[in-house]
Design a protein around this motif. Structure first.
Motif, PDB file in Angstrom:
ATOM      1  N   LYS A  11      92.487  76.088 -30.696  1.00  0.00           N
ATOM      2  CA  LYS A  11      91.424  76.864 -30.052  1.00  0.00           C
ATOM      3  C   LYS A  11      90.662  76.008 -29.058  1.00  0.00           C
ATOM      4  O   LYS A  11      90.398  76.430 -27.911  1.00  0.00           O
ATOM      5  N   MET A  12      90.291  74.792 -29.452  1.00  0.00           N
ATOM      6  CA  MET A  12      89.558  73.912 -28.541  1.00  0.00           C
ATOM      7  C   MET A  12      90.441  73.449 -27.389  1.00  0.00           C
ATOM      8  O   MET A  12      89.969  73.289 -26.257  1.00  0.00           O
ATOM      9  N   GLN A  13      91.717  73.241 -27.662  1.00  0.00           N
ATOM     10  CA  GLN A  13      92.654  72.861 -26.609  1.00  0.00           C
ATOM     11  C   GLN A  13      92.757  73.958 -25.557  1.00  0.00           C
ATOM     12  O   GLN A  13      92.727  73.688 -24.350  1.00  0.00           O
ATOM     13  N   ARG A  14      92.874  75.213 -26.000  1.00  0.00           N
ATOM     14  CA  ARG A  14      92.937  76.341 -25.059  1.00  0.00           C
ATOM     15  C   ARG A  14      91.625  76.486 -24.291  1.00  0.00           C
ATOM     16  O   ARG A  14      91.622  76.822 -23.105  1.00  0.00           O
ATOM     17  N   GLU A  15      90.521  76.249 -24.977  1.00  0.00           N
ATOM     18  CA  GLU A  15      89.207  76.352 -24.342  1.00  0.00           C
ATOM     19  C   GLU A  15      89.074  75.351 -23.194  1.00  0.00           C
ATOM     20  O   GLU A  15      88.594  75.694 -22.108  1.00  0.00           O
ATOM     21  N   LEU A  16      89.504  74.118 -23.424  1.00  0.00           N
ATOM     22  CA  LEU A  16      89.428  73.102 -22.381  1.00  0.00           C
ATOM     23  C   LEU A  16      90.386  73.410 -21.239  1.00  0.00           C
ATOM     24  O   LEU A  16      90.063  73.190 -20.064  1.00  0.00           O
ATOM     25  N   ALA A  17      91.583  73.924 -21.563  1.00  0.00           N
ATOM     26  CA  ALA A  17      92.543  74.290 -20.520  1.00  0.00           C
ATOM     27  C   ALA A  17      91.978  75.411 -19.642  1.00  0.00           C
ATOM     28  O   ALA A  17      92.112  75.391 -18.414  1.00  0.00           O
ATOM     29  N   SER A  18      91.331  76.385 -20.273  1.00  0.00           N
ATOM     30  CA  SER A  18      90.722  77.478 -19.522  1.00  0.00           C
ATOM     31  C   SER A  18      89.589  76.969 -18.638  1.00  0.00           C
ATOM     32  O   SER A  18      89.428  77.402 -17.486  1.00  0.00           O
TER      33      SER A  18
ATOM     34  N   LEU B  25      71.221  74.602 -31.841  1.00  0.00           N
ATOM     35  CA  LEU B  25      72.306  75.086 -30.994  1.00  0.00           C
ATOM     36  C   LEU B  25      73.089  76.160 -31.739  1.00  0.00           C
ATOM     37  O   LEU B  25      73.634  75.899 -32.817  1.00  0.00           O
ATOM     38  N   ARG B  26      73.162  77.356 -31.166  1.00  0.00           N
ATOM     39  CA  ARG B  26      73.949  78.425 -31.799  1.00  0.00           C
ATOM     40  C   ARG B  26      75.446  78.170 -31.650  1.00  0.00           C
ATOM     41  O   ARG B  26      76.235  78.547 -32.502  1.00  0.00           O
ATOM     42  N   GLY B  27      75.824  77.551 -30.554  1.00  0.00           N
ATOM     43  CA  GLY B  27      77.231  77.256 -30.323  1.00  0.00           C
ATOM     44  C   GLY B  27      77.355  75.994 -29.506  1.00  0.00           C
ATOM     45  O   GLY B  27      76.374  75.478 -28.966  1.00  0.00           O
ATOM     46  N   PHE B  28      78.564  75.479 -29.430  1.00  0.00           N
ATOM     47  CA  PHE B  28      78.793  74.253 -28.663  1.00  0.00           C
ATOM     48  C   PHE B  28      80.080  74.415 -27.863  1.00  0.00           C
ATOM     49  O   PHE B  28      81.167  74.071 -28.327  1.00  0.00           O
ATOM     50  N   ALA B  29      79.946  74.973 -26.654  1.00  0.00           N
ATOM     51  CA  ALA B  29      81.094  75.116 -25.767  1.00  0.00           C
ATOM     52  C   ALA B  29      81.414  73.762 -25.159  1.00  0.00           C
ATOM     53  O   ALA B  29      80.546  73.101 -24.595  1.00  0.00           O
ATOM     54  N   LEU B  30      82.659  73.325 -25.278  1.00  0.00           N
ATOM     55  CA  LEU B  30      83.043  71.981 -24.865  1.00  0.00           C
ATOM     56  C   LEU B  30      83.089  71.851 -23.349  1.00  0.00           C
ATOM     57  O   LEU B  30      83.330  72.810 -22.627  1.00  0.00           O
ATOM     58  N   TRP B  31      82.878  70.610 -22.895  1.00  0.00           N
ATOM     59  CA  TRP B  31      82.917  70.302 -21.469  1.00  0.00           C
ATOM     60  C   TRP B  31      83.716  69.015 -21.272  1.00  0.00           C
ATOM     61  O   TRP B  31      83.283  67.930 -21.650  1.00  0.00           O
ATOM     62  N   ASP B  32      84.894  69.108 -20.670  1.00  0.00           N
ATOM     63  CA  ASP B  32      85.715  67.938 -20.360  1.00  0.00           C
ATOM     64  C   ASP B  32      85.781  66.961 -21.533  1.00  0.00           C
ATOM     65  O   ASP B  32      85.467  65.776 -21.395  1.00  0.00           O
ATOM     66  N   ALA B  33      86.196  67.458 -22.695  1.00  0.00           N
ATOM     67  CA  ALA B  33      86.107  66.657 -23.911  1.00  0.00           C
ATOM     68  C   ALA B  33      87.463  66.236 -24.456  1.00  0.00           C
ATOM     69  O   ALA B  33      87.651  66.147 -25.670  1.00  0.00           O
ATOM     70  N   GLU B  34      88.415  65.950 -23.572  1.00  0.00           N
ATOM     71  CA  GLU B  34      89.741  65.552 -24.048  1.00  0.00           C
ATOM     72  C   GLU B  34      89.689  64.272 -24.877  1.00  0.00           C
ATOM     73  O   GLU B  34      90.404  64.117 -25.874  1.00  0.00           O
ATOM     74  N   GLY B  35      88.846  63.325 -24.454  1.00  0.00           N
ATOM     75  CA  GLY B  35      88.719  62.083 -25.200  1.00  0.00           C
ATOM     76  C   GLY B  35      88.193  62.316 -26.596  1.00  0.00           C
ATOM     77  O   GLY B  35      88.674  61.724 -27.571  1.00  0.00           O
ATOM     78  N   GLY B  36      87.189  63.194 -26.722  1.00  0.00           N
ATOM     79  CA  GLY B  36      86.658  63.522 -28.036  1.00  0.00           C
ATOM     80  C   GLY B  36      87.654  64.280 -28.887  1.00  0.00           C
ATOM     81  O   GLY B  36      87.718  64.089 -30.109  1.00  0.00           O
ATOM     82  N   LEU B  37      88.452  65.138 -28.244  1.00  0.00           N
ATOM     83  CA  LEU B  37      89.469  65.894 -28.974  1.00  0.00           C
ATOM     84  C   LEU B  37      90.498  64.938 -29.573  1.00  0.00           C
ATOM     85  O   LEU B  37      90.925  65.099 -30.724  1.00  0.00           O
ATOM     86  N   GLU B  38      90.871  63.927 -28.825  1.00  0.00           N
ATOM     87  CA  GLU B  38      91.818  62.937 -29.330  1.00  0.00           C
ATOM     88  C   GLU B  38      91.215  62.132 -30.470  1.00  0.00           C
ATOM     89  O   GLU B  38      91.904  61.789 -31.435  1.00  0.00           O
TER      90      GLU B  38
END
Length: 357
Positions: free
Chosen positions: A313-320, A253-266
């Motif tokens: 950065k990940m928080q903004r990504e999920l919000a977007s 995987l070159r990158g890992f764009a998050l998908w609905d990952a609020e639980g993982g972020l916490e």
């Protein structure tokens, strides 16, 4: 051991299957099977009697437990007639997808092995991002350091990885020397599915071969300049390790764009989110407000600036992502409303013409 048991079939899966497809209510008498690989509309299944390929409709992913039915006359090939609910789903946002759809990498995974090669500098941001997705999948993440025999800074890399992993188990391995394989094999255990995720050239396929004990996966050379390798694994595939344990090798995987990952972020950044509760203001933006617990932790060295920026950065990504999802949903509702209004207008016009005629 039959083929299905080799691919992780346990009493727990049997009970789930019987609950979902009671024999008395299903005249086609489906049997359990597991998706070993999906490729170009075809699904390779493991059944109690061996492997077979069936047509797929895109809903079955590698790791799924499915119901396989045979026609009564036996003339038509067997077909998938149902999919058991997934107890874990490893997914990411599709790259460059304006519609914000999820790409499911695997299902019914028990352990997500985040593979970190030791022959190149540690990317803390990538490690944290992958751990967020792993925690959010519903599986348990473990970090697997590979190529330990090629590291010139062994102790430093291990220490940094343990610190960044924040309580996640870390295994240090060398497939070439055989180091750490027994400990990792024991951690997988019977009836457990381990999915390996990481960049190309990280040693996932080499590690898979070492755990299996035979060259089941192709391996490739890594460029000395940047540590990158070519994609030798082209599809996600389940490989039995013996005793009912299974490994899922995945393409790099070159990158890992998050998908609905609020639980993982916490799960990964829970210490940061706890700081929010100590801020003076409930709506603190954590920039220059007085009494900000985050700024205080940063100023006194209790919170690393890099880690804070990674979280933001990940928080903004999920919000977007959620904004795009909401906009897409509103657009679908608007189109549906306009379609109904158009049909109603056409129907009214037809009734008026009928009366006039």
């Amino acid at each position: 051991m039959d083929t299905l048991t080799q691919y992780g079939f346990t009493d727990r899966i049997r009970d789930l299957f019987i609950s979902a497809f009671p024999p008395s209510t299903t005249p086609s008498h489906p049997e359990p099977a597991r998706a070993v690989r999906t490729d170009r509309g075809r699904v390779l299944l493991a059944t109690a009697n061996g492997q077979l390929q069936v047509d797929g409709d895109g809903t079955v992913v590698t790791g799924d437990w499915v119901a396989l039915a045979h026609k009564d006359d036996g003339a038509a090939p067997p077909a998938v007639v149902g999919v058991l609910p997934r107890y874990s789903t490893l997914q990411r946002k599709r790259a460059h997808d304006p519609l914000s759809e999820a790409q499911i990498l695997g299902a019914n995974i028990d352990l997500v092995g985040v593979v970190v090669p030791m022959d190149r500098p540690l990317s803390a941001n990538r490690l944290e991002r992958t751990l967020v997705a792993a925690w959010d999948s519903g599986a348990v993440p473990v970090v697997i350091l590979t190529k330990a025999d090629l590291s010139s800074r062994f102790d430093d890399v291990v220490a940094q990885t343990v610190e960044r992993s924040r309580g996640v188990e870390v295994f240090t391995t060398s497939a070439e020397a055989g180091d750490g394989l027994d400990a990792l094999h024991s951690r997988i255990g019977a009836g457990t599915t381990l999915a390996l995720i990481g960049p190309s050239g990280a040693g996932k396929s080499t590690l898979t071969n070492a755990l299996v004990g035979s060259p089941v996966q192709d391996t490739g050379q890594v460029r000395a300049g940047d540590g990158k390798g070519r994609h030798t694994t082209t599809a996600r595939e389940l490989i039995p390790l013996g005793s009912g344990s299974v490994i899922m090798d995945t393409p790099g995987l070159r990158g890992f764009a998050l998908w609905d990952a609020e639980g993982g972020l916490e799960a990964v950044f829970g210490d940061i989110e706890e700081l929010f509760l100590s801020c003076r203001f409930n709506d603190c933006a954590h920039d220059a407000e007085p009494g900000c617990a985050v700024r205080d932790a940063l100023d006194h060295g209790f919170l690393e600036e890099r880690r804070w920026l990674s979280y933001r950065k990940m928080q903004r990504e999920l919000a977007s992502l959620h904004r795009r999802q909401s906009a897409a949903e509103q657009h679908r509702h608007a189109r549906s409303f306009h379609r109904l209004a158009r049909d109603a207008a056409m129907s009214k016009d037809y009734r008026n013409r009928f009366r006039e005629g």
